[in-house]
Write a protein that holds these residues in place. Structure first.
Motif, short mmCIF file in Angstrom:
data_model
loop_
_atom_site.label_atom_id
_atom_site.label_comp_id
_atom_site.label_asym_id
_atom_site.label_seq_id
_atom_site.Cartn_x
_atom_site.Cartn_y
_atom_site.Cartn_z
N VAL A 82 8.35 -1.55 1.20
CA VAL A 82 9.56 -1.29 0.41
C VAL A 82 9.37 -0.04 -0.47
O VAL A 82 10.27 0.80 -0.58
CB VAL A 82 9.88 -2.53 -0.45
N ALA B 57 9.66 2.95 1.77
CA ALA B 57 11.06 3.16 2.19
C ALA B 57 11.88 3.74 1.04
O ALA B 57 12.69 4.65 1.24
CB ALA B 57 11.67 1.85 2.68
N ALA B 58 11.66 3.23 -0.17
CA ALA B 58 12.37 3.78 -1.33
C ALA B 58 11.95 5.23 -1.56
O ALA B 58 12.76 6.09 -1.90
CB ALA B 58 12.11 2.93 -2.57
N ARG C 81 13.72 7.92 0.69
CA ARG C 81 15.00 8.39 0.18
C ARG C 81 14.79 9.48 -0.88
O ARG C 81 15.50 10.48 -0.91
CB ARG C 81 15.79 7.22 -0.39
N THR D 241 15.26 8.19 7.48
CA THR D 241 15.76 6.83 7.72
C THR D 241 14.61 5.87 7.99
O THR D 241 13.73 6.18 8.78
CB THR D 241 16.69 6.82 8.96
#
Lengths: 423, 423
Positions: free
Chosen positions: A245, A248-249, A252, A265
């Protein structure tokens, strides 16, 4: 010159005939490469090409090329080539790929019907296995056509169902006699749906495609310690899920820092054991980074690598990464990009330049000849889905611009546009 | 009083016999509630209880209680009860639950062998379906025992395999005649493995369990728009996967802000379509929040709710949430907690107070009588896994402390410790 007049009904009927071979919900279709469905689509194309009197050739990787020389003043010159692919993903729409092939036929039919003369021949191609859904890599047929992948390697490729490309080509009767790499055309222009939301969002009809984004795909496997979610204090956790997580954060954030056309993505993420009350011991995720600018893409990759190292240390987990795919950006021929724009304007159509976020056969052809692409809008940007849709008016606009651009290129004097063969 | 002497070999052999009924890799075992495996475990327990001369009763939800009155001066008083459960998760270890039942038998056997007299009887219970892996809710048998769940509702529960609790109880022959709710014991003490890493991490042998954390489980379903990862600009995305990631990252932050004993876990997270090159259109995730303090747990839930609202707005997605479970924290009886501590100290064992992060039958029994628990260390905090392990020395310490605590409670004068029946 006056614009070529095309028959939109014939285009739509042919798209419908192809989709009807293995229809999916709504407008969708399934023609995975080299399956019986794909054979049925190819057979239909061969019939249409025969009806048009084209000289049809099939090469050793199954690419189908139909050449129209009847209207050419110099029939032995390298042709202006258009086309795309007939294969689809498992849950495909009816436009992705098929539009470019059917549009190529329509352009030739319209030119023939009008009695137009061109200097050079016009050819339409259907390349094998563009989607890569059954056999990797994608864009296989065009890559072999331009000499970027050895024929033997391609034929030996084993698919997700255990089938081999060479065997399947034999089985469906499409291992042809024409040699690969194939002859470089004078130029290549592909009409395709955008598969993204930009044209629709901006209310623009024609996209003059400037190139294809570079792609970097990585898979990360995070190994931590699976533990009880109630009994394990936060400070004692080695939570693979949280590490995934955090990455993934961070993706961005790094996309925002790199800025410009950078996209990123995390589309695939799997936790183990994936239970409400268990801290994940393992996480598998993918990161898809794309940019039209190679230096910026490398910067994004560098930041991702730093992020992974930082998260591994902070969360006390191990993270293994491997590259799933890496393609540098491709730039299309400036004269063809301008020609698409000016043709659209001449027809009273709105247009804009944009880069393709998806891969296309045209990016392979760009290695051997001046190349361009024309995009038409995709409703809601949806693609690879039975809900894929492009309005009839946009289909017409795309085929007509393609026809005009091909007419113009087919009239080219030597040595033709750009730096043919120099890429 | 002198410490009770227990036979560790017999405890270990019985744990091994139970595990051998359906062994898993290493030391593991599978006895899902009310399956044939569970029946085999129950049959073994009934045999052992019979050999010990216990008065065995089975109630309408299948709880098994063996009562030892032979050494009691006042055999008709409510007994001091110990015990736990025999069912396991699908990939269980050999200690979770089974230890508490086997230890209860051992305490009675040791007391009987020593010729000790107690004032009150001693009982050992095996509650039905503590794990909840096949039938929800977990701790079903003890919940029905204390009147927290109506028998008819429990019997009508349909499991993950479509089976009904009532039917399965009949099938395996364990729908008993004793009524529920059952009689409140004088006190209840459960020995269990910690299932967490705290005792091992601090080098402590005995955990004096002060209570059970409150639990709040929520499931969130995020609906965005599935799109091509290459062709969809960041600003036009409605990325359900990123929204889920933002919430998961926010859960870690809110846990840190709430502080204290707050824990939070996103253990389950699923993206759709879960492909490297597709922006997720849908994400399903769970959030597990726990705290020993109800006010703090409510604060964490409030912050989660605010976070969800904020992410839904920022990412332009819809987020539906539903509660999967909610239990308030449970406090155990202070006298029993102190008794566990002082007994450990008396035996020369290290101990500490700690709250249970997992649910246990003891938390249900705490509704009707003074209750406590004894934890022994779990290697690496691993549980619900064949790798679950507790060292022999720690097993011995746990059973011996349990024996002493039961002896002390069984000597209690009226009205006994705490506020029996007042919870």
């Amino acid at each position: 010159m006056a614009g070529v007049r095309i028959d939109l009904t014939r285009v739509e009927e042919r798209l419908a005939e192809l989709a009807a071979l293995h229809p999916l919900d709504g407008l969708g279709s399934c023609r995975l490469a080299l399956t019986d469905d794909d054979r049925a689509g190819r057979d239909l194309l061969i019939t249409w090409m025969g009806d048009l009197g084209l000289d049809v050739g099939i090469d050793a990787i199954g690419n189908i090329v139909g050449r129209w020389s009847a209207g050419a003043d110099e029939p032995d010159l390298p042709p202006v080539m258009t086309g795309s692919h007939l294969d689809t993903v498992a849950t495909g729409g009816r436009f992705d790929g098929a539009l470019g092939v059917v549009a190529g036929l329509e352009v030739i039919e319209a030119l023939a019907a009008s009695g137009a003369r061109t200097r050079r021949p016009v050819a339409v191609a259907a390349f094998t296995n563009e989607e890569g859904s059954r056999f990797a890599p994608d864009m296989m047929g065009s890559l072999v056509y331009v000499g970027g992948l050895a024929l033997e390697v391609a034929l030996d490729t084993v698919g997700i169902d255990g089938a081999r490309v060479g065997h399947e080509l034999d089985r469906i009767g499409y291992r042809g006699a024409r040699p690969v790499p194939g002859p470089a055309p004078h130029a290549f222009v592909e009409l395709h749906i955008e598969q993204g939301p930009v044209l629709e969002h901006e209310g623009v009809t024609i996209g003059a495609v400037t190139g294809v984004q570079g792609i970097s795909w990585q898979e990360l496997v995070v190994t931590g310690q699976s533990n009880h979610a109630g009994t394990t204090p936060m400070a004692l956790r080695r939570d693979a899920g949280h590490a995934a997580v955090a990455i993934a954060a961070g993706v961005r954030e790094l996309v925002s820092v790199v800025g410009g056309r950078q996209v990123g993505t995390v589309g695939r993420l799997h936790l183990e054991p994936n239970l409400v009350n268990v801290v994940a011991g393992r996480a598998t995720m993918t990161v898809d980074l794309r940019n039209i600018d190679e230096a910026a893409l490398r910067e994004a990759e560098k930041r991702l690598s730093e992020l992974v190292t930082e998260v591994a240390a902070t969360e006390r987990v191990e993270i293994a990464s491997r590259s799933l795919a890496r393609f540098e950006p491709v730039e299309f021929d400036e004269r063809i990009v301008s020609l698409v724009e000016s043709t659209a304007t001449g027809r009273g159509l709105t247009s804009r330049r944009l880069a393709s976020g998806a891969g296309h056969d045209a990016q392979m052809m760009a290695r051997v000849c001046p190349t361009g692409m024309i995009f038409v809008p995709s409703r809601q940007g949806i693609s690879h889905n039975p809900a894929e849709f492009t309005e009839p008016g946009h289909l017409r606009a795309g085929v007509e611009v393609l026809a005009d651009v091909i007419s113009t290129l087919a009239a080219d004097p030597d040595p033709g546009p750009g730096r043919a063969g120099a890429r």
